[in-house]
Structure formats: C-alpha cells, structure tokens
Design an enzyme around this catalytic site. Structure first.
Site: not given
Ligand code: ZN
Length: 162
Positions: A89-90, A135, A46, A131-132, A51
C-alpha cells in the site's frame, strides 16, 4: 498534471470513513485526474481519495491489464471464495503483507456522470478493489494481514559491499 501528497500510516485521516460523493461535476473529474497522476508517479495499481487527504468515496484502479477506471461510491454487493495473496500500500511504505480476500466479487458504483453500474471482478482485480474499498471505510490492509514483511528498497548484496 497534479501529483498530490500521499498520506501515510499514522495520519488519522486514513482511519476515517469517507463521505458519499453527491456532486458529479468538473471538480470530481479534476480530482480523478490528480488521483491517476499520483498513482502512476508512486507506481501503484489503485488509489483512494482518502490517501491524498480527501474523505470522498472515490477510488481509481489500473490493474496494468484490462481495467483502468474510476469508481465513485463503490460498494461490495456480492462476494465468493477466499484466497491468500500479497499486498502492499502506498500509505504503508516499505511493507508487504499476506491477506485473505474474496476470490470473486461484485461492486456497485457510479461512474463520473453519476450512472449506477455494477462491475464483476476476480483474482488480482478483485483484490485491488477490496483493498481500495477498505480505504474508503478507514481500513488498512495491515489490519487484516496474517503476516507482514519489510520490503527493503536496496539490494541486500549491495549493502554488504558498503
Ligand atoms: Zn492502500
């Protein structure tokens, strides 16, 4: 294909609330394509627009099972249950953490044409969505994690041989 640079923890933009998307035009579709390209290169499941440094309420998801989609202005409208699971998480490289999330959720969103829709999800997909969506509200999973772990990129046994 346009891979964008992923912002990492410490970058203040990750702490800002994203703005609602109002225009459903070609530039939105181009951005979605870039988000998918970036997510696949980084091997994520995701990615939220913030991000890559764009404060728009837009996320893409590929749970590597049945769900591959872009959600515009996603919002949690219903939730049930609670379960613990591991997340990464990236934007928080080389780390993983244990986080409690709702087991099943309903998300209201718009598709790329601006149509209002509702998605029901449970388990892993529900976790990725929560999670997204976090963000888009300036929240990182590490804020909610009960425990954080360092994930070593190299095999520890290889390191001993050095
Ligand atoms: Zn993330």
């Amino acid at each position: 294909m346009a891979v964008r640079q992923v912002r990492v923890d410490g970058d203040p933009i990750l702490r800002k609330k994203s703005r609602r998307v109002e225009k459903f035009d070609q530039s939105l579709k181009d951005l979605v394509k870039d988000l998918f390209d970036t997510m696949y290169v980084e091997d994520g499941v995701g990615l939220a627009a913030v991000q890559v440094g764009l404060l728009r309420r837009l996320i893409v998801i590929d749970d590597r099972k049945d769900t591959l989609m872009a959600l515009v202005n996603p919002e949690l409208v219903d939730c049930e249950g609670q379960e613990e699971g591991m997340e990464g998480c990236l934007s928080v490289p080389d780390m993983a953490g244990k986080v409690d999330r709702y087991t099943s959720i309903k998300v209201a969103y718009q598709d790329l044409e601006g149509q209002e829709k509702v998605l029901e999800a449970e388990g892993f997909l529900a976790r990725v969505l929560q999670h997204e969506i976090d963000h888009t509200n300036g929240i990182l999973y590490k804020d909610k994690a009960k425990e954080m772990f360092r994930v070593d990129q190299e095999d520890p046994e290889d390191q001993e041989e050095d």
